[in-house]
Design an enzyme around this catalytic site. Structure first.
Site, mmCIF file in Angstrom:
data_model
loop_
_atom_site.group_PDB
_atom_site.id
_atom_site.type_symbol
_atom_site.label_atom_id
_atom_site.label_comp_id
_atom_site.label_asym_id
_atom_site.label_seq_id
_atom_site.Cartn_x
_atom_site.Cartn_y
_atom_site.Cartn_z
ATOM 1 N N HIS A 89 0.879 -1.177 0.000
ATOM 2 C CA HIS A 89 0.000 0.000 0.000
ATOM 3 C C HIS A 89 0.915 1.226 0.000
ATOM 4 C CE1 HIS A 89 -2.851 2.892 1.797
ATOM 5 N NE2 HIS A 89 -3.820 2.047 1.505
ATOM 6 N N ASP A 121 2.805 -4.652 8.111
ATOM 7 C CA ASP A 121 1.641 -3.789 7.962
ATOM 8 C C ASP A 121 0.417 -4.692 8.122
ATOM 9 O OD1 ASP A 121 -0.528 -2.418 7.063
ATOM 10 O OD2 ASP A 121 0.371 -1.749 5.169
ATOM 11 N N GLN A 158 -4.743 -5.175 7.077
ATOM 12 C CA GLN A 158 -5.767 -6.093 6.581
ATOM 13 C C GLN A 158 -5.828 -7.408 7.351
ATOM 14 O OE1 GLN A 158 -8.038 -5.207 4.574
ATOM 15 N NE2 GLN A 158 -7.181 -3.314 3.773
ATOM 16 N N LYS A 215 -10.736 -0.437 10.488
ATOM 17 C CA LYS A 215 -10.898 -1.710 9.761
ATOM 18 C C LYS A 215 -11.226 -2.856 10.722
ATOM 19 C CE LYS A 215 -7.491 -0.235 6.340
ATOM 20 N NZ LYS A 215 -8.201 0.377 5.232
ATOM 21 N N CYS A 244 -4.777 2.290 -3.635
ATOM 22 C CA CYS A 244 -3.535 2.830 -3.046
ATOM 23 C C CYS A 244 -2.379 1.851 -3.203
ATOM 24 C CB CYS A 244 -3.708 3.167 -1.564
ATOM 25 S SG CYS A 244 -4.965 4.370 -1.247
HETATM 26 C C1 LIG Z 1 -2.498 -2.886 3.566
HETATM 27 C C2 LIG Z 1 -2.813 -1.494 4.013
HETATM 28 N N1 LIG Z 1 -1.856 -0.756 4.572
HETATM 29 C C3 LIG Z 1 -2.075 0.493 4.997
HETATM 30 C C4 LIG Z 1 -3.306 1.068 4.867
HETATM 31 C C5 LIG Z 1 -3.487 2.467 5.334
HETATM 32 O O1 LIG Z 1 -4.400 2.525 6.373
HETATM 33 P P1 LIG Z 1 -4.906 3.935 6.941
HETATM 34 O O2 LIG Z 1 -5.374 4.727 5.755
HETATM 35 O O3 LIG Z 1 -6.016 3.540 7.844
HETATM 36 O O4 LIG Z 1 -3.789 4.566 7.642
HETATM 37 C C6 LIG Z 1 -4.344 0.348 4.282
HETATM 38 C C7 LIG Z 1 -5.656 0.959 4.066
HETATM 39 O O5 LIG Z 1 -6.428 0.564 3.242
HETATM 40 C C8 LIG Z 1 -4.094 -0.973 3.835
HETATM 41 O O6 LIG Z 1 -5.041 -1.706 3.272
#
Ligand SMILES: Cc1ncc(COP(=O)(O)O)c(C=O)c1O
Length: 409
Positions: A122, A199, A202, A225, A367
């Site tokens: 992401h 990270d 998910q 989430k 993203c």
């Molecule tokens: C794999 C992953 N990493 C990071 C993020 C970023 O999360 P946030 O926008 O809640 O900081 C997301 C959000 O969709 C994600 O799916």
């Protein structure tokens, strides 16, 4: 007894049929899960009865708010399977967590040190490292992706070098659904003396976990989430590492002593919580993870696996050339399915699915533009599941896609 998603759905006003006029099949949970009433109530109760800043005042309300905030930290530690709540830092979300790590660990890097990420990250796990690359002359390198959308761990062995300080990868891909074998990777990373960041944006919604068993050094996720509010997230880190890291942000109650020339800082987690933390949201997040942990989590996992398979098989059977990204049926994946339909743009698909079928999907790059570039695709459509989704939602998706392909095809 079979898992009943209805027993979770009743906890959400938005899902009770009388709450909204139109039909709603909410399949955009990987972007944001819905929020149960008990989480909203916990936040309202806190702000109604105990609202005050934390770690500052000595009056009764301030003490009660601080106690509630620290209890929320302990509840999150419990959810993660971590014995020491001081390893749990409240942040603004997964993105904020990775940025804190990049900026703090970045201060410890030397020129030409390396950070290894992957092609399927992401943007939140790409940009912070690119910023440090520009600022400090370190190198960001990318683990390749397999054709079925997994991080190619076979390449990790030769790509993790003596200059590699950090390996930072997704634990579960928000596009391909692939789950990273953290244990294997952690062995390789630690053999070279580097740190592993996962990270978990998910994977955190999958229910209570045994985080230390994954072998990572850091793990981040976002509250919204895991059925919690927006504006809050968690950075978990091993204490012996956190305590040697400099703060990434300064100000507020993260200090021990402030002088005009030099200041000293508190121990973790407070060192990393500059300014007023997201108190009410932290209380909401704690309520959310407690709510989830009290459900039949094993049943939920099996149920979501079954629905994911139904989606994969159902889409494959539709005529018109649908290509599903990620690991094949049978391989482990998180409960989401991203797909491309030849000749159709994901935004058009999402529009028709919303307008004609009440199905909420997400279309685009999610993203993760470098991954789409690598796969040479101009965006994907994604259906992502949560505890309240049922067979009706999957039927609506599959019937809707059949209709969509007739209309747009
Ligand atoms: C794999 C992953 N990493 C990071 C993020 C970023 O999360 P946030 O926008 O809640 O900081 C997301 C959000 O969709 C994600 O799916």
């Amino acid at each position: 007894m079979a898992f009943d998603p209805g027993l979770a759905a009743v906890d959400f006003t938005i899902l009770r049929s009388q709450a909204r006029e139109e039909e709603l099949h909410y399949l955009d949970n990987a972007a944001m899960a819905l929020i149960p009433d008990c989480v909203i109530n916990a936040m309202v109760e806190h702000d109604t009865l105990r609202r005050s800043n934390v770690k500052r005042g000595s009056h009764r309300l301030a003490e009660e708010a601080t106690e509630a905030f620290e209890k929320a930290r302990a509840a999150v530690a419990d959810y993660l399977g971590v014995s020491d709540p001081d390893e749990v830092v409240f942040t603004g979300g997964a993105t904020a967590g990775i940025n804190i790590l990049a900026h703090s660990l970045g201060l410890m890097f030397e020129r030409n040190d390396e950070v290894l990420i992957s092609q399927l990250e992401h943007h939140s796990n790409i940009i912070p490292w690119q910023v440090i690359q520009q600022r400090q002359g370190i190198k960001v390198r990318y683990l390749p992706v397999t054709p079925d959308g997994r991080i190619n761990l076979e390449r990790a062995e030769d790509m993790i070098k003596s200059r590699t300080r950090i390996v930072s990868v997704t634990h579960g891909s928000n596009v391909t659904g692939a789950i990273t074998d953290a244990r294997t990777l952690s062995g390789l990373v630690h053999d070279r003396g580097a740190f592993l960041i996962l990270d978990g944006a998910q994977t955190a919604p999958g229910g209570p976990m045994d985080l230390p068993a994954l072998g990572a050094d850091f793990y981040v996720f976002s509250g919204h989430k895991v059925y919690g509010p927006t504006g809050v997230g968690i950075l978990w880190g091993r204490k012996e590492i956190l305590k040697n890291m400099p703060p990434a942000l300064g100000g507020g109650e993260m200090i021990q002593d402030v002088g005009l020339e030099k200041s000293t800082f508190l121990d973790p987690p407070h060192r990393f919580e500059a300014g007023t933390p997201p108190v009410t949201q932290a209380i909401g997040l704690a309520a959310a993870v407690k709510w989830l942990a009290a459900k039949d989590v094993k049943g939920m996992r099996g149920h979501l696996r079954r629905l994911t398979l139904r989606i994969m098989e159902g889409l494959t059977q539709l005529s018109g050339g649908i290509k599903i990204l990620g690991p094949e049926t049978g391989m482990e994946r998180i409960p989401l399915v991203s797909f491309c339909v030849e000749g159709l743009h994901p935004h058009d698909i999402c529009q028709v699915m919303n307008d004609r079928h009440g199905v909420a999907l997400r279309g685009g790059f999610h993203c993760a533009q470098p991954l789409h570039d690598f796969l040479k695709i101009d965006g994907t459509t994604r259906a992502s599941l949560a505890i309240y989704n049922n067979d009706n939602d999957v039927d609506a998706l599959l019937n809707g896609m059949e209709d969509c392909m007739k209309i747009l095809g």
